[in-house]
Design an enzyme around this catalytic site. Structure first.
Site, PDB file in Angstrom:
ATOM      1  N   ARG A 188     -18.162  -2.076  17.488  1.00 60.37           N
ATOM      2  CA  ARG A 188     -17.564  -3.526  17.323  1.00 60.37           C
ATOM      3  C   ARG A 188     -16.119  -3.724  18.218  1.00 60.37           C
ATOM      4  O   ARG A 188     -15.357  -2.959  18.103  1.00 60.37           O
ATOM      5  CB  ARG A 188     -17.265  -3.991  15.963  1.00 60.37           C
ATOM      6  CG  ARG A 188     -16.693  -5.092  15.532  1.00 60.37           C
ATOM      7  CD  ARG A 188     -16.420  -5.411  14.190  1.00 60.37           C
ATOM      8  NE  ARG A 188     -17.660  -5.413  13.346  1.00 60.37           N
ATOM      9  CZ  ARG A 188     -17.998  -4.538  12.392  1.00 60.37           C
ATOM     10  NH1 ARG A 188     -17.145  -3.681  12.142  1.00 60.37           N
ATOM     11  NH2 ARG A 188     -19.221  -4.530  12.206  1.00 60.37           N
TER      12      ARG A 188
ATOM     13  N   CYS B  78     -19.541   2.233   8.166  1.00 62.47           N
ATOM     14  CA  CYS B  78     -18.687   1.422   9.179  1.00 62.47           C
ATOM     15  C   CYS B  78     -17.511   2.261   9.575  1.00 62.47           C
ATOM     16  O   CYS B  78     -16.939   2.263   8.732  1.00 62.47           O
ATOM     17  CB  CYS B  78     -18.357   0.159   9.090  1.00 62.47           C
ATOM     18  SG  CYS B  78     -17.317  -0.639  10.200  1.00 62.47           S
TER      19      CYS B  78
ATOM     20  N   CYS C 243       0.295   4.700   7.012  1.00 64.34           N
ATOM     21  CA  CYS C 243      -0.046   4.524   8.193  1.00 64.34           C
ATOM     22  C   CYS C 243       0.817   3.909   9.253  1.00 64.34           C
ATOM     23  O   CYS C 243       1.203   2.761   8.835  1.00 64.34           O
ATOM     24  CB  CYS C 243      -1.510   3.658   8.087  1.00 64.34           C
ATOM     25  SG  CYS C 243      -2.644   4.460   6.588  1.00 64.34           S
TER      26      CYS C 243
ATOM     27  N   CYS D   9     -19.529  -5.924   3.397  1.00 61.26           N
ATOM     28  CA  CYS D   9     -18.985  -4.758   3.730  1.00 61.26           C
ATOM     29  C   CYS D   9     -17.388  -4.851   2.770  1.00 61.26           C
ATOM     30  O   CYS D   9     -17.021  -5.822   2.522  1.00 61.26           O
ATOM     31  CB  CYS D   9     -18.696  -4.861   4.904  1.00 61.26           C
ATOM     32  SG  CYS D   9     -17.617  -3.491   5.710  1.00 61.26           S
TER      33      CYS D   9
ATOM     34  N   CYS E 144       0.326   0.111  10.413  1.00 60.59           N
ATOM     35  CA  CYS E 144      -0.262  -0.914   9.349  1.00 60.59           C
ATOM     36  C   CYS E 144       1.072  -1.743   8.768  1.00 60.59           C
ATOM     37  O   CYS E 144       1.982  -1.353   8.103  1.00 60.59           O
ATOM     38  CB  CYS E 144      -0.987  -0.066   8.243  1.00 60.59           C
ATOM     39  SG  CYS E 144      -1.630  -1.537   7.033  1.00 60.59           S
TER      40      CYS E 144
ATOM     41  N   CYS F 250       0.876  -1.229   0.130  1.00 56.47           N
ATOM     42  CA  CYS F 250      -0.084  -0.060  -0.002  1.00 56.47           C
ATOM     43  C   CYS F 250       1.003   1.195  -0.037  1.00 56.47           C
ATOM     44  O   CYS F 250       1.800   1.449   0.611  1.00 56.47           O
ATOM     45  CB  CYS F 250      -0.921   0.026   1.167  1.00 56.47           C
ATOM     46  SG  CYS F 250      -2.058   1.322   1.315  1.00 56.47           S
TER      47      CYS F 250
ATOM     48  N   CYS G 264     -16.528  -9.198   5.374  1.00 58.25           N
ATOM     49  CA  CYS G 264     -16.121  -7.794   5.006  1.00 58.25           C
ATOM     50  C   CYS G 264     -14.525  -7.879   4.230  1.00 58.25           C
ATOM     51  O   CYS G 264     -13.664  -8.711   4.729  1.00 58.25           O
ATOM     52  CB  CYS G 264     -15.499  -7.147   6.330  1.00 58.25           C
ATOM     53  SG  CYS G 264     -16.883  -6.915   7.540  1.00 58.25           S
TER      54      CYS G 264
HETATM   55  N1  SAM Z   1      -6.699   0.406   3.101  1.00 61.11           N
HETATM   56  C1  SAM Z   1      -7.883   0.946   3.454  1.00 61.11           C
HETATM   57  C2  SAM Z   1      -7.834   2.105   4.396  1.00 61.11           C
HETATM   58  O1  SAM Z   1      -6.966   2.142   5.312  1.00 61.11           O
HETATM   59  O2  SAM Z   1      -9.077   2.758   4.342  1.00 61.11           O
HETATM   60  C3  SAM Z   1      -8.733  -0.364   3.742  1.00 61.11           C
HETATM   61  C4  SAM Z   1      -8.069  -1.435   4.831  1.00 61.11           C
HETATM   62  S1  SAM Z   1      -7.136  -0.957   6.324  1.00 61.11           S
HETATM   63  C5  SAM Z   1      -6.040  -2.227   6.597  1.00 61.11           C
HETATM   64  C6  SAM Z   1      -8.561  -1.008   7.697  1.00 61.11           C
HETATM   65  C7  SAM Z   1      -8.156  -0.358   8.947  1.00 61.11           C
HETATM   66  O3  SAM Z   1      -7.674  -1.569   9.637  1.00 61.11           O
HETATM   67  C8  SAM Z   1      -7.494   0.848   9.090  1.00 61.11           C
HETATM   68  O4  SAM Z   1      -8.116   1.967   8.764  1.00 61.11           O
HETATM   69  C9  SAM Z   1      -6.889   0.482  10.650  1.00 61.11           C
HETATM   70  O5  SAM Z   1      -8.093   1.122  11.266  1.00 61.11           O
HETATM   71  C10 SAM Z   1      -7.384  -0.975  10.687  1.00 61.11           C
HETATM   72  N2  SAM Z   1      -6.010  -1.583  10.955  1.00 61.11           N
HETATM   73  C11 SAM Z   1      -4.772  -1.527  10.274  1.00 61.11           C
HETATM   74  N3  SAM Z   1      -3.888  -2.105  10.821  1.00 61.11           N
HETATM   75  C12 SAM Z   1      -4.014  -2.253  12.121  1.00 61.11           C
HETATM   76  C13 SAM Z   1      -3.311  -2.601  13.183  1.00 61.11           C
HETATM   77  N4  SAM Z   1      -2.120  -3.090  13.213  1.00 61.11           N
HETATM   78  N5  SAM Z   1      -3.856  -2.857  14.328  1.00 61.11           N
HETATM   79  C14 SAM Z   1      -5.380  -2.297  14.442  1.00 61.11           C
HETATM   80  N6  SAM Z   1      -5.977  -1.890  13.308  1.00 61.11           N
HETATM   81  C15 SAM Z   1      -5.448  -2.053  12.279  1.00 61.11           C
HETATM   82 FE1  SF4 Z   2      -2.916   1.146   3.299  1.00 52.91          FE
HETATM   83 FE2  SF4 Z   2      -2.686   0.097   5.634  1.00 52.91          FE
HETATM   84 FE3  SF4 Z   2      -3.065   2.665   5.663  1.00 52.91          FE
HETATM   85 FE4  SF4 Z   2      -5.008   1.015   4.677  1.00 52.91          FE
HETATM   86  S1  SF4 Z   2      -4.274   1.221   6.765  1.00 52.91           S
HETATM   87  S2  SF4 Z   2      -4.487   2.741   3.628  1.00 52.91           S
HETATM   88  S3  SF4 Z   2      -3.669  -0.725   4.085  1.00 52.91           S
HETATM   89  S4  SF4 Z   2      -1.264   1.560   4.815  1.00 52.91           S
END
Ligand code: SAM
Ligand code: SF4
Ligand code: DTB
Length: 324
Positions: free
Chosen positions: A271, A199, A68, A139, A71, A64, A108
């Protein structure tokens, strides 16, 4: 009358005018008072022993372009997650069938995208259509959406779009630099306008203060309509991400966040999301008491482990909970 005003007129407890100080005051309540308040409100709107079951699948993993800090799927960090291509529709549908057989009511599908490309959407639409035809709620979480993309997903049969605010506006820049809070809010509005249920929640354990937690929940609870689903994730610390090795969250503080979400958004499903693998049964029981009434069920979240289904079934039995 606006939609929000109509909702408030019909139910005085469904407020959209919370002040930030009121939200902070809820966090500051003695724990027993807060839990009693949350459980009382919860019982007014929901069966207290029913928990909605969603199952997650990563349909496009890793690589990606966003940064973040929590992530494992960000290309900016060296983590155990490697980039993969989007899954095939038939494989996704076979996984959805297994989730349904295991008792999930919602499926989802998540993609590690900043935003979908228009050329990716027909395949996602086919997944949504197929999952919907199985009698599951649908979802997806695909990153930022433009209005025409939201409309196309709605057309395919999408029930919910997950798009988290993650934290407060003030703390956001410490966690993500590749997009803004306003980008998130704009997508939420595009999703709403397309008639898709929202959501939207966040993560506890990013290094944020209690005021940041209050501010995030304040933003959610003062949206024109409350999100139908509010996922509260506990950070899953993954090696290689900037947040790996940070301090653990106090379980009571986590439960408080769930309780405040329940009080602010009485009709929403709250949730208990990522992070259950690191929680004992007693902590999860407190989360349900505080008003959580949805979980992710199945042995994987997107890329990280979730509790074994046998452990979750035992937990439900122990607490007398029933899947909904
Ligand atoms: N890439 C898209 C986005 O970020 O909107 C969708 C997938 S992203 C993985 C969805 C959500 O997963 C993120 O907004 C975050 O809140 C959650 N998430 C990702 N990594 C995480 C982690 N290590 N621990 C807890 N929540 C996590
Ligand atoms: Fe990409 Fe992870 Fe951020 Fe979603 S949460 S935008 S998958 S880096
Ligand atoms: C949400 O709030 N939590 C889910 C779902 N929405 C998409 C994702 C949790 C991801 C946890 C880290 C992982 O497994 O990659």
């Amino acid at each position: 009358m606006t939609v929000a005003a109509r909702v408030v007129a019909s139910d005085p407890e469904l407020r959209h005018d919370w002040s930030l100080n009121e939200v902070k005051a809820l966090f500051a309540l003695p724990f027993n008072d807060l839990i009693f308040k949350a459980q009382t409100i919860h019982r007014r709107y929901f069966d207290p022993n029913a928990v909605q079951i969603s199952t997650l699948l990563s349909i496009k993993t890793g690589g990606c372009p966003e940064d973040c800090a929590y992530c494992p799927q960000s290309a900016a960090y060296d983590t155990p997650v490697k980039a993969e291509k989007m899954m095939e529709v038939q494989t996704v549908l076979a996984d959805a069938a297994k989730a349904k057989a295991a008792g999930a009511s919602r499926f989802c599908m998540g993609a590690a995208w900043r935003e979908p490309k228009d050329r990716d959407l027909p395949k996602v639409a086919a997944m949504i259509k197929g999952v919907k035809e199985m009698g599951l709620e649908t979802c997806v979480t695909l990153g930022m959406l433009k209005p025409h993309q939201a409309e196309m997903l709605k057309e395919a049969g999408l029930d919910y779009y997950n798009h988290n605010l993650d934290t407060s506006e003030a703390f956001y820049g410490e966690i993500i630099t590749t997009r803004t809070y306003q980008d998130r809010l704009d997508t939420l509005e595009n999703v709403r306008k397309a008639g898709i249920s929202v959501c939207c929640g966040g993560i506890v354990g990013l290094g944020e203060s209690e005021d940041d937690r209050a501010s995030m929940l304040h933003t959610l609870a003062t949206l024109p309509e409350h999100p139908e689903s509010v996922p509260i994730n506990l950070l899953v610390q993954v090696e290689g991400t900037p947040l790996h090795g940070g301090g653990a969250v106090d379980a009571i503080d986590f439960v408080r966040t769930i309780a405040v979400a329940r009080v602010l958004m009485p009709k929403s499903h709250v949730r208990l999301s990522a992070g259950r693998e690191d929680m004992d049964d007693a902590t999860q029981a407190l989360c349900f008491l505080a008003g959580a009434n949805s979980i992710f069920y199945g042995e994987k979240l997107l890329t990280t482990p979730n509790p074994d289904t046998s452990r979750d079934r035992a937990l439900f039995d122990r607490l007398g909970l029933k899947p909904a």
